[in-house]
Design a protein around this motif. Sequence first.
Motif, PDB file in Angstrom:
ATOM      1  N   ARG A 149     -39.664  24.553  52.279  1.00 21.59           N
ATOM      2  CA  ARG A 149     -38.725  25.488  51.789  1.00 21.59           C
ATOM      3  C   ARG A 149     -38.813  25.632  50.374  1.00 21.59           C
ATOM      4  N   ARG A 150     -38.692  24.375  49.541  1.00 24.97           N
ATOM      5  CA  ARG A 150     -38.816  24.391  48.176  1.00 24.97           C
ATOM      6  C   ARG A 150     -39.830  25.169  47.487  1.00 24.97           C
ATOM      7  N   HIS A 151     -41.233  24.791  48.107  1.00 28.88           N
ATOM      8  CA  HIS A 151     -42.387  25.773  47.785  1.00 28.88           C
ATOM      9  C   HIS A 151     -42.186  27.234  48.085  1.00 28.88           C
ATOM     10  N   LEU A 152     -41.642  27.635  49.027  1.00 30.91           N
ATOM     11  CA  LEU A 152     -41.462  29.182  49.525  1.00 30.91           C
ATOM     12  C   LEU A 152     -40.634  29.732  48.432  1.00 30.91           C
ATOM     13  N   ILE A 153     -39.422  29.084  48.268  1.00 25.87           N
ATOM     14  CA  ILE A 153     -38.508  29.622  47.319  1.00 25.87           C
ATOM     15  C   ILE A 153     -39.231  29.692  45.830  1.00 25.87           C
ATOM     16  N   ALA A 154     -39.910  28.695  45.444  1.00 27.85           N
ATOM     17  CA  ALA A 154     -40.498  28.586  44.117  1.00 27.85           C
ATOM     18  C   ALA A 154     -41.626  29.892  43.896  1.00 27.85           C
ATOM     19  N   ALA A 155     -42.478  29.753  44.893  1.00 28.45           N
ATOM     20  CA  ALA A 155     -43.620  30.848  45.068  1.00 28.45           C
ATOM     21  C   ALA A 155     -43.009  32.351  45.192  1.00 28.45           C
ATOM     22  N   ALA A 156     -41.925  32.550  45.825  1.00 32.86           N
ATOM     23  CA  ALA A 156     -41.323  33.807  45.776  1.00 32.86           C
ATOM     24  C   ALA A 156     -40.628  34.209  44.436  1.00 32.86           C
ATOM     25  N   ARG A 157     -39.953  33.269  43.867  1.00 32.91           N
ATOM     26  CA  ARG A 157     -39.371  33.437  42.778  1.00 32.91           C
ATOM     27  C   ARG A 157     -40.517  33.903  41.617  1.00 32.91           C
ATOM     28  N   ARG A 158     -41.288  33.436  41.559  1.00 33.67           N
ATOM     29  CA  ARG A 158     -42.299  33.699  40.573  1.00 33.67           C
ATOM     30  C   ARG A 158     -43.122  35.069  41.050  1.00 33.67           C
ATOM     31  N   LEU A 159     -43.239  35.484  42.224  1.00 36.72           N
ATOM     32  CA  LEU A 159     -43.688  36.513  42.514  1.00 36.72           C
ATOM     33  C   LEU A 159     -42.630  37.814  42.172  1.00 36.72           C
ATOM     34  N   PHE A 160     -41.407  37.456  42.656  1.00 39.69           N
ATOM     35  CA  PHE A 160     -40.379  38.506  42.419  1.00 39.69           C
ATOM     36  C   PHE A 160     -40.213  38.887  41.110  1.00 39.69           C
ATOM     37  N   THR A 161     -40.308  37.956  40.157  1.00 43.65           N
ATOM     38  CA  THR A 161     -40.131  38.089  38.931  1.00 43.65           C
ATOM     39  C   THR A 161     -41.537  38.673  38.035  1.00 43.65           C
ATOM     40  N   GLU A 162     -42.701  38.415  38.670  1.00 46.67           N
ATOM     41  CA  GLU A 162     -43.816  38.970  37.929  1.00 46.67           C
ATOM     42  C   GLU A 162     -43.989  40.437  38.609  1.00 46.67           C
ATOM     43  N   LYS A 163     -43.680  40.738  39.834  1.00 49.33           N
ATOM     44  CA  LYS A 163     -43.992  41.842  40.402  1.00 49.33           C
ATOM     45  C   LYS A 163     -42.920  42.749  40.954  1.00 49.33           C
ATOM     46  N   SER A 164     -41.782  42.301  40.977  1.00 51.16           N
ATOM     47  CA  SER A 164     -40.629  42.864  41.705  1.00 51.16           C
ATOM     48  C   SER A 164     -40.523  42.548  43.251  1.00 51.16           C
ATOM     49  N   TYR A 165     -39.284  42.400  43.646  1.00 53.81           N
ATOM     50  CA  TYR A 165     -39.095  42.189  45.204  1.00 53.81           C
ATOM     51  C   TYR A 165     -39.738  43.165  45.905  1.00 53.81           C
ATOM     52  N   ALA A 166     -39.695  44.658  45.621  1.00 57.21           N
ATOM     53  CA  ALA A 166     -40.378  45.755  46.330  1.00 57.21           C
ATOM     54  C   ALA A 166     -42.022  45.665  46.626  1.00 57.21           C
ATOM     55  N   GLU A 167     -42.387  45.104  45.271  1.00 55.53           N
ATOM     56  CA  GLU A 167     -43.927  45.002  45.286  1.00 55.53           C
ATOM     57  C   GLU A 167     -44.739  43.744  45.933  1.00 55.53           C
ATOM     58  N   THR A 168     -43.692  42.777  46.192  1.00 54.86           N
ATOM     59  CA  THR A 168     -44.331  41.755  46.735  1.00 54.86           C
ATOM     60  C   THR A 168     -44.192  41.372  48.351  1.00 54.86           C
ATOM     61  N   SER A 169     -45.440  41.100  48.690  1.00 58.07           N
ATOM     62  CA  SER A 169     -45.322  40.921  50.261  1.00 58.07           C
ATOM     63  C   SER A 169     -45.327  39.658  50.642  1.00 58.07           C
ATOM     64  N   THR A 170     -45.237  39.327  52.158  1.00 60.96           N
ATOM     65  CA  THR A 170     -45.009  38.163  52.555  1.00 60.96           C
ATOM     66  C   THR A 170     -46.378  37.474  52.604  1.00 60.96           C
ATOM     67  N   PRO A 171     -47.383  37.993  52.927  1.00 61.88           N
ATOM     68  CA  PRO A 171     -48.748  37.243  52.888  1.00 61.88           C
ATOM     69  C   PRO A 171     -48.938  36.786  51.539  1.00 61.88           C
ATOM     70  N   GLU A 172     -48.596  37.362  50.588  1.00 65.25           N
ATOM     71  CA  GLU A 172     -48.571  36.924  49.014  1.00 65.25           C
ATOM     72  C   GLU A 172     -47.811  35.722  48.899  1.00 65.25           C
ATOM     73  N   ILE A 173     -46.624  35.554  49.208  1.00 64.59           N
ATOM     74  CA  ILE A 173     -45.709  34.643  49.138  1.00 64.59           C
ATOM     75  C   ILE A 173     -46.329  33.408  49.783  1.00 64.59           C
ATOM     76  N   VAL A 174     -46.743  33.602  51.205  1.00 67.77           N
ATOM     77  CA  VAL A 174     -47.482  32.502  51.906  1.00 67.77           C
ATOM     78  C   VAL A 174     -48.610  32.000  51.133  1.00 67.77           C
ATOM     79  N   ALA A 175     -49.507  32.836  50.510  1.00 68.21           N
ATOM     80  CA  ALA A 175     -50.597  32.356  49.941  1.00 68.21           C
ATOM     81  C   ALA A 175     -50.204  31.594  48.910  1.00 68.21           C
ATOM     82  N   ALA A 176     -49.324  31.992  48.003  1.00 67.06           N
ATOM     83  CA  ALA A 176     -48.983  31.509  46.806  1.00 67.06           C
ATOM     84  C   ALA A 176     -48.056  29.889  47.052  1.00 67.06           C
TER      85      ALA A 176
END
Length: 203
Positions: A18-45
């Motif tokens: 859960r922590r890894h998912l939140i941390a990866a999502a935070r990084r991508l949401f701030t780098e790309k925005s929520y709209a531009e971030t896909s779930t496959p990207e989050i899973v990979a990160a």
Amino acid sequence: MQERKERRSNRDRTDATRRHLIAAARRLFTEKSYAETSTPEIVAAAGVTRGALYHHFADKQALFRAVIEQEAADVGAEIEASTPAGAPDPRAALIAGSDAYFLAMRVPGRTRLLLLDGPAVLGRTVLDDIDGRNANRTLRDALAAMMQSGAIKSLPVAALAEILGAAFDRAALAIEAGAPVGDYRQAIVALIDGLGPHPGSGS
């Protein structure tokens, strides 16, 4: 005993995922925005499976909310750390909390998450609820302490906290854009002092 250890180990792995998912999502949401971030990207990160993502979160929005909850909790914790309970000078405590808020909001990506994307994705009502359990709660408590001490007029605490909270958020956005922190700190202090002492307090 062995069974308890296995349960604890499984829980530790679950919490870590859960922590890894939140941390990866935070990084991508701030780098790309929520709209531009896909779930496959989050899973990979995060280095987990797609199944693991949906085991913890119903969808991308639920994961985004978890990110927002964590960010808001971190801000509230930093404010609380700067203003210990029972501080003898409620005005000084509120100003210290104000400084802590401005410092906390300078963490890269935080103003975007909490003040821009958060309301757009989750809605104002949800964000107000989250804030009400974190930074806004500390603000309400500080204002109530000032009223109780007679340092400021007795006013509806929730309404006053909402108005001042909006001023803090606007200041955080301006500071993020490059405005001098000192200017907004001076303005916030003036707003607080402008509330004036309670009549008959002797101040």
